[in-house]
Structure formats: structure tokens, C-alpha cells
Design an enzyme around this catalytic site. Structure first.
Site: not given
Length: 685
Positions: A544, A630, A662
Site C-alpha cells: 500500500s 483492489d 488490497h
């Protein structure tokens, strides 16, 4: 003959001792990690003597989890498994008179004794679409959520003569969120009469509004509660749509009056997230968590309390320089106990609410130690029942002596495995940053660490970017597992982490590629001074914002690192702004859109802090991981990064997970992820 027998016995005893020693000196592996039981949620029985909690174990062959309920005495003793059927169970109600537990399983309501005996199915018709179920305190009403078709988005819904048309007809933003496309259905609260398993006279209390309860993607049962007198329902909702929804974090608390069928906004004018409503035990006050700034999802979270008789509203933690995660009222309603990150760990605190003042109350820290208090189950006498983790242990249940802060372990969810493992040493290290600040970092060592040897070392980059890097236990980014493969891991609490004051946390917004990246370089340079660190074998990993950091560092590391791994990272900020769904996040953290040339803050991000602008300086092997579902960091980010590395002639690998978002949630995909992760490190480091 006797001598031979004695010799054989001695040999057998020696072999047994060697085997036992070997069993008690195992190291963590991906397969062993997925054998650990995972604590889910727990509640105290009304008498406060037992904890009923969920543990999920994973069946790799079936590629799914199997949750079950357990019972555990508060004052110590063995746990007892009280259900054995695969599938989620949610406790709905305890009958104080009979000790019976009412719970939801397999689309029906069931009852059993607290030890699992005398099982009875109360509802006959299976209701697979019911979620987030609560029975009112008086036992006469029930609420639950289920999806309702409100809008026509799919072609087949708009045109009855085109039943196979699966196209989306989109006219506004928020057309997909997290890992799901908007299909015109919204999660609504339904209220019904309840009589010992019988559900009747249901109605949609949201009257066909195009809004969701709970909040997606991470809201749950905490988003809807009954008042103690069973006369009202309080729920969390963001009553916005389209572009307004995509650019706002303004959730409010709504009160629905069951008798009048009327709803009112009880937090009108409070512009940030308002979440986790709770009533005190007497029903005289309601408290909740509140952020001030609309569009800032990582704003300081305060505890706000309202006197329901006078209407007086007070921010209890306004003067405290940290942010709250969760809370509960004490049994006598005189205090609120809460969990917050502080100096790199999550600890238990209290604040007095007997005489709330306009300036807020002083906060008292109850627990201290190298661990995280991760949830509050409830209060039993002078003890608070909580869960706790550290970097060597997944969540277990503990009791906290509220007068001393001393903690006693109650559960044994993973003792059989943990007792066979060599734990990793975890050190707290303090590092001077380039701007002269003191930065905490966690250093995790291999379980058989020898300071006379040299070890490959990994810089771990945390996501968020304003997520805590505390004593958490992850089943993917697992430091115990990394260390067990022979790596030292350094995990710095760089700029943007909560737990070091509000200003430290805020500083990263609009400065993604600035001081935080320098903090990472300070951390790896500091640990590399140690004689046991192999300076020729340094790696950098993260997901991320951590993946963004990896891409950014790949262009500015000046030869420090020998390998990189980026998972669901932001590679190109311009294309990311054009495809991500929560625009409020991009507006706050990047500074806004890329076409407004007068917005100097945003232009700086797109020019100076954009990893794709530094690809010409990439020269180091890189592994790219991307989840196919995602929508926060969509596919093109991973595709672009891998393609750039390939066209630059850089050794690279792409792990694409088409069914993951994610996170990596499916067990076999998670094992695959870890195998490829460590294979890459072995190959390049």
C-alpha cells in the site's frame, strides 16, 4: 540380556530427549503460520464468570476458515469448545435466568446451554441474506441488515428484454468501492418483532434511501445498536451519494424512534467520521468516536459523550495528544476504558466521566509493556478482559487488574504451537532523523541470532500511510516468519504513524515522498552500522503506502538496497488519482487533482513525489505484487511498475492475484504469496 535392555532404554530416553528438544526449537514457516487459531470476537456472560469467544482455524485443502465458539472461565481454567460445525456463529443474547445462549448460525437462530449442550434450532426458514443481527435488550425486537435493490445500474436491470446484458450504466462517481462494483443494491436496516426465534412484521427503517448501513467496506455490527430501553435504534451512516460520497468522510449518528417511525441526525454539524456509538449501562449518556475534519480519514479520533437528559456534549479527550481506537464504559459508568497507540504500542487507558468538564478530562494509562492490547471484551469485577498480541504471538485473551495494570493470560488458543517455537528477540531502537527528531523503530532478530555473524536485513515500510506500526501480529506481513527465515527486520515508526502525537501523525499528508522517505533511509543507515548487518544484503519491502515507498526508494536509494518487494503500491500518482475510489483520501494526502496547475501542493506531489518519475534511476531487482480486485490501488499500478522494470531490463517478477483485493485473504493464495516472497529474497538477497 539385562545390560542390553538397560542400554536400549538409555538410548531410547536420549532419542526422546533429542526429539523433544527439536520439537521445542522449531521456527515459524508459512504452513505453520496458517495452522494458528485466530481469535475473532468475544463477550462476557451476564454473571461475568465466563468468556464466550470465536476462534477460526483454516482448512488449506478446502481453502477456507472454520470458526467455532469456545467458553473460558474468567478466573482461570481450561477452555472448552462448545460448537463443532463449520461456519460463522454470532452470539445474539444471553438469558440470565436460564444461562442459555442465543446465536446465529447457518441462516437461522439457535439456542444452547453455555457448555454447548441441549442445542435447539429456533428458526426453521433459512435466511442467508441476514447480516449484522441484534436482539433488543427487552427481547421483543430484532434488527438485521440485508441488501435492497434501489437503483438500476446493470443493463439487464434497466432493460427487461436484455436479461444477459451485464454492462454497467454509470452516470456518477462511487461506481466501485474497495473490491466491489456498485450494482444498485444498498445495505439497509430491517426492524421486526421477535418471539423466541420467530421473526415477523419486518420493515425497512431506512425507507428506500440509497445509503449503506453498515459503512462499506469495513463497518460492521458496531454501526447499529439498540438503546438500553429498546425504544430507539442508533446507526452510523454517510448520507451522501455520487461525487459527494467519494469526496467526504462525514458519517453521522442517526436515531430512529421505533414508536414514531421517525429518524433524526444526532451529530448534525460534526463534519468528520462519527462512529462506534455506545450507551452507558444506566442509559443516561451516549458516547462515540469522532473526527473533526471532513475528508481526513486519519484525523485524531476523540471520545465525545452526550448527556441524554440535558443535551450537554463534551469531548473527553480533546486535550490528549493521541487518537483512540476503541472504548467501553466501566460497569459503574464512572469511567471509559479505551485503547490507543502510544509510543509504538497499543495500550489500555481510562478517562473519568463522572463530572465531564468543557475542556475534557485527564487520561490515565493502565497497561505498559512491549505488546498491543487489541480489543476490550468486557469488565468482570475489578478486571477488564482484553486481547493482546506481540510480534511473536497472535491474539490471546488476558485479564487486566484495573488497579495495577497487571495482566494475566487466560486463553491457550495457540500454546501448543507457540511452546515449540523459538521466539524472535524484538528490540526498541531510537534513531535520529534528518530533521533532528527522535524516531522509534522495532528491530526483529532471527530466533537463533548470533551477534558474531552477519545477516541480510529488511527495511519494512508500513502502509496507511497513517496506520500504526506497533506490536501487531500479521498473518501476511509477519515479522516472526521473516526473522525465522534468517532475516533481521527493521520497522521504523516514520512520519505519519499514530502514537507519537498528533503533529507527527499529520505531517505526512501532502508530503508522501518527503520526510517519511528520509526517515526510512535514516532507519536503514542506522541499523547498517551494526557489525551483524550485512551491508551488501539489504532489502526493502512494503504494501500500500509501503509499496509506494518501495517504488519511491527504488529511484532514490543510491545503491543501498539489493532487492525490493512492493505489494499493491502506488506507482503513478496521476493514473492512480484517475482510478481510485475514495477521492477524499487522494485530495487530503496528495493535495488534490493533477489538472489544477494553481494548486502548488498537489503539483509538488505529482512532480516530486511520484515514483514513476524516477524509473530512469531504477537499477535494482524488484518483485511486484498486485491484487486484481483492489480498487483502492487498482491494477494499472502494478502493471505499470512491472512493465517499466521489464523494459528497463531490470530483473523483476510479477505476482498477480486476480481474486484478491488490497489484502490476500484466501489461504492457498496466502501460502503462495509467502513462498514467492521468500523465494524472491533467496534469489536476490
Amino acid at each position: 540380556m539385562k545390560k542390553i535392555s538397560i542400554l536400549f532404554s538409555l538410548l531410547f530416553l536420549n532419542l526422546t530427549a533429542i526429539t523433544a528438544t527439536a520439537q521445542n526449537n522449531q521456527k515459524m514457516t508459512p504452513e505453520l503460520l496458517w495452522k494458528l487459531g485466530r481469535y475473532g470476537a468475544g463477550v462476557l456472560t451476564p454473571d461475568g464468570n465466563n468468556i464466550i469467544y470465536t476462534v477460526t482455524t483454516y482448512n488449506l485443502a478446502n481453502n477456507k476458515g472454520e470458526p467455532n465458539l469456545f467458553s473460558l472461565p474468567v478466573n482461570g481454567g481450561p477452555s472448552q469448545q462448545i460448537t463443532n460445525e463449520a461456519g460463522g456463529k454470532d452470539i445474539l443474547r444471553f438469558d440470565e435466568a436460564t444461562g442459555r445462549i442465543t446465536y446465529w448460525y447457518d441462516g437461522r437462530i439457535w439456542q444452547m446451554n453455555s457448555n454447548g449442550t441441549n442445542l435447539a434450532m429456533l428458526t426453521v426458514d433459512q435466511k442467508d441474506d441476514f447480516e449484522n443481527i441484534r436482539i433488543s435488550p427487552d427481547g421483543k425486537k430484532i434488527i438485521y441488515t440485508r441488501d435492497v435493490q434501489i437503483q438500476k445500474v446493470l443493463g439487464k436491470d434497466k432493460y427487461a428484454d436484455l436479461p444477459k446484458a451485464n454492462a454497467y450504466v454509470i452516470t456518477d462517481l462511487n461506481y466501485r468501492h474497495w473490491d466491489t462494483w456498485a450494482n444498485g443494491k444498498f445495505s439497509h436496516i430491517f426492524l421486526a418483532d421477535y418471539d423466541n426465534g420467530k421473526i415477523s412484521n419486518e420493515k425497512d427503517i431506512m425507507h428506500g434511501e440509497a445509503f449503506d448501513v453498515p459503512q462499506k467496506p469495513s463497518g460492521g455490527l458496531e454501526d447499529l445498536i439498540f438503546s438500553p430501553d429498546s425504544k430507539n435504534i442508533i446507526y452510523v451512516c454517510k448520507k451522501k451519494s455520487g461525487k459527494d460520497y467519494a469526496q467526504s468522510t462525514n458519517t453521522d449518528l442517526y436515531q430512529y424512534n421505533i414508536a414514531t417511525d421517525e429518524t433524526r441526525n444526532t451529530t448534525q454539524g460534526m463534519n468528520g467520521y462519527d462512529t462506534q456509538p455506545q450507551f452507558n449501562h444506566s442509559g443516561s449518556h451516549m458516547a462515540w468516536l469522532s473526527m473533526k475534519e471532513d475528508g481526513y480519514e486519519a484525523d485524531k479520533n476523540d471520545i465525545v459523550i452526550r448527556n441524554l437528559k440535558t443535551g450537554l456534549k463534551v469531548n473527553l479527550t480533546a486535550a490528549w495528544d493521541e487518537s483512540i481506537n476503541s472504548f467501553c464504559f466501566s460497569k459503574d459508568d464512572s469511567k471509559i476504558y479505551f485503547i490507543a497507540v502510544h509510543n509504538g504500542t497499543e495500550q489500555l487507558f481510562s478517562v473519568d466521566v463522572k463530572v465531564p468538564s468543557a475542556t475534557g478530562q485527564s487520561v490515565t494509562q493502565i497497561t505498559k509493556g512491549q505488546w498491543d492490547v487489541t480489543s476490550i471484551i468486557g469488565q468482570s469485577g475489578s478486571k477488564l478482559i482484553v486481547t493482546r498480541t506481540d510480534m511473536n504471538h497472535a491474539a490471546e485473551i488476558y485479564s487486566v487488574d484495573l488497579s495495577t495494570g497487571n495482566m494475566q493470560k487466560l486463553s491457550d488458543i495457540n500454546d501448543k504451537i507457540n511452546n515449540r517455537l523459538i521466539p524472535s528477540k524484538v528490540d526498541e531502537r531510537h534513531i535520529k532523523t534528518t530533521d533532528g527528531k527522535d524516531m522509534l523503530a522495532w528491530v526483529i532478530y532471527p530466533p537463533d541470532f548470533d551477534p558474531t555473524k552477519k545477516y541480510p536485513t529488511l527495511l519494512y515500510c508500513q502502509g496507511g500511510p497513517q496506520s500504526a506500526l506497533s506490536q501487531f501480529y500479521s498473518f501476511r506481513w509477519n515479522f516472526q516468519l521473516m526473522a525465522a527465515q534468517g532475516y533481521i527486520v527493521i520497522a521504523p515508526n516514520r512520519r505519519g504513524m499514530p502514537g507519537h502525537g498528533v503533529e507527527w501523525n499529520r505531517q505526512i499528508s501532502g508530503d508522501w515522498g518527503g520526510q517519511a522517505i528520509q526517515d526510512y533511509l535514516s532507519a536503514i543507515d542506522d541499523i547498517a552500522k551494526e557489525p551483524f548487518v550485512d551491508k551488501e544484503r539489504l532489502g526493502c519491502i512494503g504494501a500500500s503506502y509501503g509499496g509506494y515507498s518501495v517504488y519511491m526508494l527504488a529511484g532514490v536509494h543510491n545503491g543501498r538496497f539489493k532487492t525490493f518487494i512492493a505489494h499493491d503500491g502506488l506507482f503513478d500518482l496521476k493514473s492512480w488519482y484517475g482510478t481510485t475510489e475514495e477521492i477524499w483520501f487522494a485530495n487530503k494526502d496528495i493535495g488534490g487533482n493533477y489538472w489544477d496547475k494553481s494548486n502548488l501542493k498537489a503539483q509538488k506531489s505529482y512532480l516530486k513525489f511520484n515514483p514513476s518519475n524516477y524509473v530512469d534511476k531504477w537499477n535494482t531487482p524488484i518483485m511486484v505484487v498486485q491484487g486484481g480486485k483492489d480498487y483502492r490501488v487498482p491494477n494499472e499500478q502494478g502493471f505499470q511498475a512491472f512493465q517499466a522494470a521489464q523494459l528497463r531490463g531490470i530483473k523483476s517478477k510479477f505476482l498477480f492475484l486476480p481474486d484478491e483485493n488490497h489484502w490476500v485473504l484466501k489461504p492457498q493464495n496466502a501460502i503462495l504469496w509467502q513462498r514467492e516472497f521468500f523465494d524472491w529474497l533467496k534469489e536476490t538477497l
